[in-house]
Structure formats: structure tokens, C-alpha cells
Enzyme design. Structure first.
Site, PDB file in Angstrom:
ATOM      1  N   HIS A 212      19.437  -2.096  -3.708  1.00 54.48           N
ATOM      2  CA  HIS A 212      19.276  -0.643  -3.604  1.00 54.48           C
ATOM      3  C   HIS A 212      19.457  -0.205  -2.156  1.00 54.48           C
ATOM      4  CE1 HIS A 212      15.325  -1.496  -2.015  1.00 54.48           C
ATOM      5  NE2 HIS A 212      14.905  -2.039  -3.147  1.00 54.48           N
TER       6      HIS A 212
ATOM      7  N   HIS B 298      17.856  -2.178   0.721  1.00 56.85           N
ATOM      8  CA  HIS B 298      18.561  -3.403   1.144  1.00 56.85           C
ATOM      9  C   HIS B 298      19.743  -3.042   2.033  1.00 56.85           C
ATOM     10  CE1 HIS B 298      16.941  -4.634  -2.946  1.00 56.85           C
ATOM     11  NE2 HIS B 298      16.333  -5.467  -2.122  1.00 56.85           N
TER      12      HIS B 298
ATOM     13  N   CYS C 190      -0.353 -11.583  -6.949  1.00 54.07           N
ATOM     14  CA  CYS C 190       0.549 -10.505  -7.357  1.00 54.07           C
ATOM     15  C   CYS C 190       1.918 -11.133  -7.593  1.00 54.07           C
ATOM     16  CB  CYS C 190       0.655  -9.421  -6.295  1.00 54.07           C
ATOM     17  SG  CYS C 190       1.955  -8.217  -6.708  1.00 54.07           S
TER      18      CYS C 190
ATOM     19  N   CYS D 163       4.743  -9.567  -5.445  1.00 53.26           N
ATOM     20  CA  CYS D 163       4.834 -10.064  -4.062  1.00 53.26           C
ATOM     21  C   CYS D 163       5.031 -11.575  -4.013  1.00 53.26           C
ATOM     22  CB  CYS D 163       3.568  -9.745  -3.274  1.00 53.26           C
ATOM     23  SG  CYS D 163       3.207  -8.003  -3.103  1.00 53.26           S
TER      24      CYS D 163
ATOM     25  N   CYS E 124      -2.595  -4.481  -6.288  1.00 53.32           N
ATOM     26  CA  CYS E 124      -1.751  -4.784  -5.131  1.00 53.32           C
ATOM     27  C   CYS E 124      -1.464  -3.489  -4.376  1.00 53.32           C
ATOM     28  CB  CYS E 124      -0.443  -5.418  -5.606  1.00 53.32           C
ATOM     29  SG  CYS E 124       0.794  -5.475  -4.300  1.00 53.32           S
TER      30      CYS E 124
ATOM     31  N   HIS F 190       2.482  -2.836  -4.808  1.00 55.58           N
ATOM     32  CA  HIS F 190       3.005  -2.566  -6.154  1.00 55.58           C
ATOM     33  C   HIS F 190       2.116  -1.685  -7.010  1.00 55.58           C
ATOM     34  CE1 HIS F 190       5.371  -6.114  -4.935  1.00 55.58           C
ATOM     35  NE2 HIS F 190       6.314  -5.478  -5.587  1.00 55.58           N
TER      36      HIS F 190
ATOM     37  N   LYS G 124       8.098   4.364  -1.576  1.00 56.04           N
ATOM     38  CA  LYS G 124       9.033   3.367  -1.054  1.00 56.04           C
ATOM     39  C   LYS G 124      10.070   3.058  -2.130  1.00 56.04           C
ATOM     40  CE  LYS G 124       9.303  -1.474   0.342  1.00 56.04           C
ATOM     41  NZ  LYS G 124       9.954  -2.261  -0.676  1.00 56.04           N
TER      42      LYS G 124
ATOM     43  N   LYS H 174      12.453  -1.944  -6.480  1.00 55.20           N
ATOM     44  CA  LYS H 174      12.952  -2.275  -7.810  1.00 55.20           C
ATOM     45  C   LYS H 174      11.884  -2.069  -8.872  1.00 55.20           C
ATOM     46  CE  LYS H 174      14.451  -6.009  -5.912  1.00 55.20           C
ATOM     47  NZ  LYS H 174      15.168  -7.184  -5.378  1.00 55.20           N
TER      48      LYS H 174
HETATM   49 ZN   LIG Z   1       2.459  -6.825  -4.935  1.00 50.45          ZN
END
Ligand SMILES: [Zn+2]
Length: 499
Positions: free
Chosen positions: A17, A20, A125, A128, A143, A146, A292, A295
Site C-alpha cells: 500500500h 510501503h 498479537c 505484530c 494491541c 492493531h 494509519k 493492511k
Molecule cells: Zn498488534
């Protein structure tokens, strides 16, 4: 000694995305500047292809994991080629020689007693691929990145004696104050190292087959982050260098993976008695409506190719660095990206070049030679430009590319003002030929320098302008090269389409 720049080794669990693309563009800009200024530079990128998250993504899309990572890795490679980024090494963590490299590293750490078999109880997680302490979680169970609930695990695991390296890490940070750029990020890391407990790190997962097996213990696979971080070194080796080259290596990374690069990676290297990298450049995030780009949050995923088609490659690269400081977060607003591209690249730069070069070609037969005596206005604009061009170089050297783009744009604004006040197009309405040719001469020469120093950021437009001027020697980068040189133009063809 060659400078090395790396992007993160991207996790291949989905399509790339815009986040990156941003890391890749930044690394490419520093790499291109290094080529320009030092002529030796190596760009490393790649994909991190092991771990639970990958097998889950593969089974979700009903694909064999090997095919899945082949496809995802290929889509990263395609992105770099679409963005005109040409890495010297594209490493994949599923490469056999990389696995052999990681196995050797593991054996060394185990033989030294830095890795031991134990038990780990913690909150994991999957997003992560990391264990967390409760204190690091939101409400002790979500998390922070996330926003998803972590899972409680207790399992047999190999552990790395991270605690052993706290003092050495602190010493390193004290004697390398500019290791992490920006400084406030380094201050944050040092504070963490001083104040928070540094528990030994779980470095293997039991009963997960998709990864590099722990040498001598097939039940365990090596932690994906060890696998991924050491791909920097296996890539350096693949490029034909020895590990000493780490000293000249600059890692470009997003702030979400700071801890892995600022604490774990240097600790592993210290344990192996290897040199530490030169810099970590830690960038902020592009956000979509406050989130942020990630994905795991599909509505934030912005396809870089769609943006590139809309904004052009140079336009996308320019807007991403001009619209927010590298180290801060910024909101992605397409209209404001377009605005800055049209204002700076089309109006301020390409249009000025076109008007000036057309005048030189039509009114001065394409040649301005032998000018030695400049009037005061001309001398003044040249001197002002030289002062700013020096600061541009300093901006690149300190990785402050927002300043670089601002300064180059300021020089262009001044040059446009100069061009309009002196109105060289009024050549047949009473202006002397000397006035016209010295004006066009100064503009063409300053433009050449700007095109050279812009070339790491907007390679295509810069190249077409330099081709038109037929000269790409830089006075700012090469000592003894005069800024003001004879001008010869054969054809006016460079153009930048409004977006
Ligand atoms: Zn995470």
C-alpha cells in the site's frame, strides 16, 4: 566505501500500500543522492515471508503458502519497478542462502549462551507477531497498533538474553547521539532503555512449520523478526560485501517497527560482535482520516499505483515529501497533493524552464556564450541561489528532505520573480540584447543546478531538463566546477503535465 540504504523487509501477507511506497521512495531518494554525491551506493529491499500471519492469509485465500508468498513478493517487486525504484538487492527470507545464514547466526548465539530454552507466558498479537507485556496493551488486552484483542499464550520457547545487553546499548547510544534520526526518537529509546524492564526475548515459536527451523530442534521455528532483521545482513552479503559494511548502512523504517530496529537488532549485533549500522531514519505515517494506513484496516489501504497514475511518478514522489515532515504523521488529501504538484513542479519549475529555453532557442539561436560581466541584479540572484544550494546539500546530508524541497522551491520562486521583472521576452521592444541574454543565461544556469539537486526526488523531470541543457555537471557538488557556464540548447521538449 559504499553507502547502503535499506527499506524495511516488508511483510508479504498482502498487497503493498501507499505506506510501503513511502518507505521505498524515501530510501530511493537517499540512495540517489548518495549516488550523485559519492557515486557509490547500494539499495536493499525485500520481503519477509515467514510466520503465522502469512499462513493464515494464504489459507484465507485458498492458496498454497509457497505460491502465496511468490505472488506477494512479486507484487512488491512490480511496485518498485512502477515507481522507477531499482534496488541492487531484493532479498526474500524464503531464499535458501538466507535460511543458511540465519541458521549460522542462531548457532553462534546459542554457543555463546545468548539463546537458551525456557518458557514464556505472555500476550501475543498475531498482527505484530510479537509478545507484549500487559503494561504495553490498551486496557491490558488490546494491541495498541492493531486495536485487536491479544491472545494469552504459555509455551516452551527459546529466549535471547536481551537483558545482558542493556548497558552496552546505553553506552552505544551515549557515544552515538545521532544514530537515530530524528533525535527525539533516540531520546525516547534511551528513556525506555533506562526506565523500563528489559525482559529476555522469546525467539522461537513451537509447532509453527512455516519458517526456518531451529537448528537441532525441529519442533521450533526461529522468530520471524530474527529471520527478517538478519535479511539485511544476508542481503549485504548477497551484494558482495562483508558485515563490516553495516557501519555504512542506513535503515529507513516506519516508527511502528522502531523497537525491533533500535533495541533488538543492535542487541543481536552486539551479541555477535558485529558492527552496528550508521543510522536509523524513522519516518512518521501517512494517515487516512486519522488512521494509519494498514493492511488490517482495509478502508485505509491506498493503492500506490492508482495514486501514481493520477499524480505521475515524479508528482507522487514530490508530494509525499513536500506535504509533511518526514518524522511526523500527515493526513493524505489527494486535492492538496495535486495542488502542490501543480504549483511547484508545473508553474514554478517546468513552465519557467520552457519559457526561458524557448527564448534562448528562438531569440538567441540557442546559444549564450562568453558572458563574463553580469549586472548587479544578475550577480545578486546568483549569490542568493548559491547560499541556498549549499543549504540544500546540508538538508540531504541531515536527511531533512522537506527542507530540501522547500529551499529548491524558494530558489525557483525568486528566479521566477527575477525573470518576470526583467521580462526578456520584450527583446524587440527596446530591451538590449545584453540584458536579455544575461537574464536567460542566469536562469538557465541556476535551473541546471536545481534540476541536478532535485533529481533524487523527481528523477524524470530533472533528467529531461538536463538533457535539454546538455550539461549535468553540478557546481554545488563538484568543487571547481563553475556555476555559470555557456548555454547551448538544441530543442525545447521538457514538459510537465498539470495533474
Ligand atoms: Zn498488534
Amino acid at each position: 566505501m559504499t553507502n547502503i540504504f535499506t527499506t524495511p523487509i516488508f511483510y508479504a501477507n498482502g498487497e503493498p500500500h501507499l505506506g510501503h511506497a513511502y518507505s521505498g521512495i524515501l530510501a530511493d531518494i537517499f540512495h540517489r543522492y548518495s549516488l550523485l554525491a559519492n557515486s557509490e551506493s547500494c539499495l536493499i529491499t525485500g520481503t519477509d515471508e515467514h510466520g503465522l500471519k502469512i499462513t493464515q492469509a494464504a489459507s484465507k485465500s485458498c492458496t498454497e503458502v509457497e505460491d502465496f508468498v511468490d505472488r506477494k513478493s512479486a507484487s512488491f517487486a512490480e511496485l518498485w519497478s512502477a515507481l522507477k525504484i531499482d534496488p541492487d538487492v531484493f532479498i526474500r527470507t524464503t531464499d535458501r542462502f538466507h535460511a543458511q545464514f540465519v541458521e549460522k547466526v542462531w548457532k553462534k548465539l546459542r554457543d555463546k549462551g545468548d539463546i537458551y530454552l525456557g518458557n514464556y507466558q505472555g500476550q501475543y498479537c498475531i498482527g505484530c507477531e510479537q509478545f507484549y507485556n500487559k503494561r504495553d496493551l490498551v486496557d491490558e488486552k488490546y494491541c495498541a497498533i492493531h486495536k485487536t484483542e491479544v491472545q494469552s499464550f504459555e509455551e516452551e520457547t527459546y529466549l535471547f538474553r536481551l537483558s545482558r545487553y542493556r548497558e552496552q546499548l546505553l553506552e552505544f547510544y551515549t557515544s552515538n547521539q545521532d544514530f537515530i534520526i530524528p533525535t527525539f526518537t533516540q531520546d525516547y529509546v534511551v528513556k525506555q532503555l533506562k526506565e523500563e524492564p528489559l525482559e529476555d526475548l522469546s525467539v522461537s515459536r513451537i509447532n509453527h512449520k512455516w519458517g526456518i527451523s531451529v537448528p537441532g530442534d525441529e519442533n521450533h521455528t526461529i522468530y520471524v523478526w530474527i529471520d527478517a532483521l538478519f535479511s539485511y545482513l544476508s542481503a549485504i552479503q548477497k551484494a558482495g560485501y562483508n558485515p563490516d559494511q553495516l557501519k555504512k548502512t542506513t535503515h529507513i523504517l516506519g516508527k511502528d517497527i522502531l523497537k525491533f530496529h533500535a533495541i533488538y537488532w543492535p542487541a543481536f549485533l552486539l551479541a555477535l560482535e558485529l558492527p552496528l549500522p550508521k543510522h536509523l531514519i524513522v519516518h512518521g505515517w501517512w494517515k487516512v482520516e486519522g488512521h494509519k494506513i494498514s493492511k488490517s484496516i482495509p478502508e485505509t489501504v491506498v493503492h500506490p499505483k492508482a495514486f501514481q497514475t493520477e499524480l505521475s511518478n515524479d508528482g507522487l514522489r514530490y508530494a509525499l515529501i513536500k506535504q509533511k515532515p518526514l518524522f511526523r504523521d500527515g493526513d493524505l488529501v489527494q486535492d492538496s497533493l495535486k495542488h502542490v504538484i501543480n504549483a511547484d513542479l508545473v508553474n514554478n519549475f517546468a513552465n519557467l524552464v520552457k519559457r526561458n529555453n524557448t527564448l534562448i532557442l528562438k531569440q538567441l539561436s540557442g546559444e549564450i556564450v562568453g558572458i563574463t560581466d553580469l549586472d548587479i541584479e544578475c550577480r545578486q540572484i546568483v549569490t542568493e541561489a548559491e547560499v541556498k544550494l549549499d543549504k540544500v546539500i546540508n538538508g540531504y546530508q541531515t536527511f531533512d528532505i522537506l527542507i530540501v524541497s522547500q529551499l529548491l522551491n524558494q530558489i525557483l520562486t525568486e528566479l521566477n520573480r527575477f525573470f518576470h521583472e526583467r521580462s526578456p521576452w520584450l527583446i524587440n521592444k527596446g530591451l538590449t540584447r545584453e540584458h536579455v541574454s544575461s537574464t536567460c543565461f542566469v536562469v538557465a544556469n541556476v535551473v541546471r543546478e536545481i534540476a541536478i539537486l532535485y533529481s533524487p526526488i523527481i528523477p524524470s523531470l530533472s533528467e529531461s531538463i538536463l538533457n535539454e541543457l546538455g550539461d549535468n555537471r553540478s557546481a554545488s557538488l563538484e568543487r571547481g566546477c563553475p556555476l555559470l557556464r555557456d548555454i547551448s540548447i538544441k530543442k525545447v521538449q521538457s514538459h510537465f503535465t498539470r495533474v
